[in-house]
Design a protein around this motif. Sequence first.
Motif, PDB file in Angstrom:
ATOM      1  N   THR A   1       0.827  -1.194   0.023  1.00 41.34           N
ATOM      2  CA  THR A   1       0.061  -0.017  -0.026  1.00 41.34           C
ATOM      3  C   THR A   1       0.837   1.103  -0.045  1.00 41.34           C
ATOM      4  OG1 THR A   1      -1.678  -1.155   1.409  1.00 41.34           O
ATOM      5  CG2 THR A   1      -1.959   1.252   1.028  1.00 41.34           C
ATOM      6  N   SER A   2       2.047   1.211   0.809  1.00 42.94           N
ATOM      7  CA  SER A   2       2.901   2.557   0.964  1.00 42.94           C
ATOM      8  C   SER A   2       3.986   2.194   0.043  1.00 42.94           C
ATOM      9  CB  SER A   2       3.214   2.551   2.197  1.00 42.94           C
ATOM     10  OG  SER A   2       2.130   2.930   3.002  1.00 42.94           O
TER      11      SER A   2
ATOM     12  N   SER B   1       1.829  -1.810   5.960  1.00 40.59           N
ATOM     13  CA  SER B   1       1.199  -0.342   6.144  1.00 40.59           C
ATOM     14  C   SER B   1      -0.222  -0.613   6.359  1.00 40.59           C
ATOM     15  CB  SER B   1       1.427   0.284   5.164  1.00 40.59           C
ATOM     16  OG  SER B   1       2.893   0.764   4.887  1.00 40.59           O
ATOM     17  N   ARG B   2      -1.096  -1.436   5.880  1.00 36.95           N
ATOM     18  CA  ARG B   2      -2.379  -1.493   5.950  1.00 36.95           C
ATOM     19  C   ARG B   2      -2.935  -2.390   6.881  1.00 36.95           C
ATOM     20  NH1 ARG B   2      -6.187  -2.527   0.533  1.00 36.95           N
ATOM     21  NH2 ARG B   2      -5.061  -4.316   0.650  1.00 36.95           N
ATOM     22  N   ASP B   3      -2.407  -3.932   6.961  1.00 35.58           N
ATOM     23  CA  ASP B   3      -2.945  -4.744   7.414  1.00 35.58           C
ATOM     24  C   ASP B   3      -1.832  -5.752   7.841  1.00 35.58           C
ATOM     25  OD1 ASP B   3      -1.865  -6.132   5.552  1.00 35.58           O
ATOM     26  OD2 ASP B   3      -3.608  -6.293   4.150  1.00 35.58           O
TER      27      ASP B   3
ATOM     28  N   MET C   1      -1.938   0.146  10.679  1.00 38.77           N
ATOM     29  CA  MET C   1      -0.927   0.299  11.598  1.00 38.77           C
ATOM     30  C   MET C   1       0.602   0.550  11.221  1.00 38.77           C
ATOM     31  SD  MET C   1      -0.228  -3.568  12.855  1.00 38.77           S
ATOM     32  CE  MET C   1       1.222  -3.944  12.645  1.00 38.77           C
ATOM     33  N   GLY C   2       0.970   0.199  10.163  1.00 41.92           N
ATOM     34  CA  GLY C   2       2.227   0.349   9.966  1.00 41.92           C
ATOM     35  C   GLY C   2       2.535   1.846   9.193  1.00 41.92           C
ATOM     36  N   PHE C   3       1.489   2.272   8.513  1.00 40.71           N
ATOM     37  CA  PHE C   3       1.360   3.502   8.039  1.00 40.71           C
ATOM     38  C   PHE C   3       1.343   4.609   9.205  1.00 40.71           C
ATOM     39  CE2 PHE C   3      -1.301   7.437   6.916  1.00 40.71           C
ATOM     40  CZ  PHE C   3      -0.457   7.850   5.525  1.00 40.71           C
TER      41      PHE C   3
ATOM     42  N   GLY D   1       8.357  -4.037   6.785  1.00 38.59           N
ATOM     43  CA  GLY D   1       9.115  -2.760   6.827  1.00 38.59           C
ATOM     44  C   GLY D   1       9.278  -2.434   8.237  1.00 38.59           C
ATOM     45  N   LEU D   2       8.407  -2.882   9.128  1.00 39.68           N
ATOM     46  CA  LEU D   2       8.598  -2.735  10.563  1.00 39.68           C
ATOM     47  C   LEU D   2       9.668  -3.385  11.164  1.00 39.68           C
ATOM     48  CD1 LEU D   2       4.931  -2.207  11.823  1.00 39.68           C
ATOM     49  CD2 LEU D   2       6.637  -0.472  11.592  1.00 39.68           C
ATOM     50  N   CYS D   3      10.315  -4.401  10.363  1.00 43.07           N
ATOM     51  CA  CYS D   3      11.410  -5.376  11.124  1.00 43.07           C
ATOM     52  C   CYS D   3      12.485  -4.335  11.394  1.00 43.07           C
ATOM     53  CB  CYS D   3      11.809  -6.238   9.829  1.00 43.07           C
ATOM     54  SG  CYS D   3      10.740  -7.659   9.839  1.00 43.07           S
TER      55      CYS D   3
END
Length: 230
Positions: A8-9, A78-80, A104-106, A181-183
């Motif tokens: 998404t991002s 980003s989205r799920d 949540m990531g976004f 990406g949150l890694c």
Amino acid sequence: MLLADFGTSYCKILDTRRDSTPRIVATRKLDRSFRADLATGHNAARRSLRSINELTALARGGLQLVDRPDFVLLDCGSRDIKFVRIHNGTVADMGWNAECGASMGFTIELLATYYRLDYAAIPAPATGFSITCGVLGMSHIFDAVVAGVSETEAVARFVRGIALNAHRFAHEPDELYLSGGLCANPLFVASFPCRVHPLGRFVLLEGLRATLRQGAENPARQKEGKPDID
């Protein structure tokens, strides 16, 4: 062969004929005419010649990267959020949630920009907010700041709440592998109440590469329309 994970991002793209490592492109900056040969993720069906489900790509990527017969792999985008549980080398359980893990990531990335925070410099707090949605959960931050909590501490509690929610969604394993990406977010990784092994943001691309290899080994399988996950 052009492989793409259309997030998404951010989009993760690999040209298997030329590149040894994938490139990352902000989704909003990706050329509208770009088309992949094989893809997964948001908009994959309309931006590729062939697409596979994200859970399929996640499971296949995990099986390539994790040298264990049993493990839980959680992907936080980003989205799920989504997870797969592997038992004896095959998929035993899976889940996908775009509501309890909404944006949540976004939202975590947005908060870092707004408050000018460095997540690598923030220790994981002892407690976190009770959060089931990234967007709606921001109200906890505002309420805490009004009550006298520092912006940094309030955001840290928010991030821990997000991690705790994701852990519950994956059925609270004692150990998990993390994708997305949150890694690269030390605060997020440290906020889980279990042992975490970050695999990075290219796990789904590895799943696409595994799909290519499976197709090369057994091309009749694709023609027969066999299920993506055995």
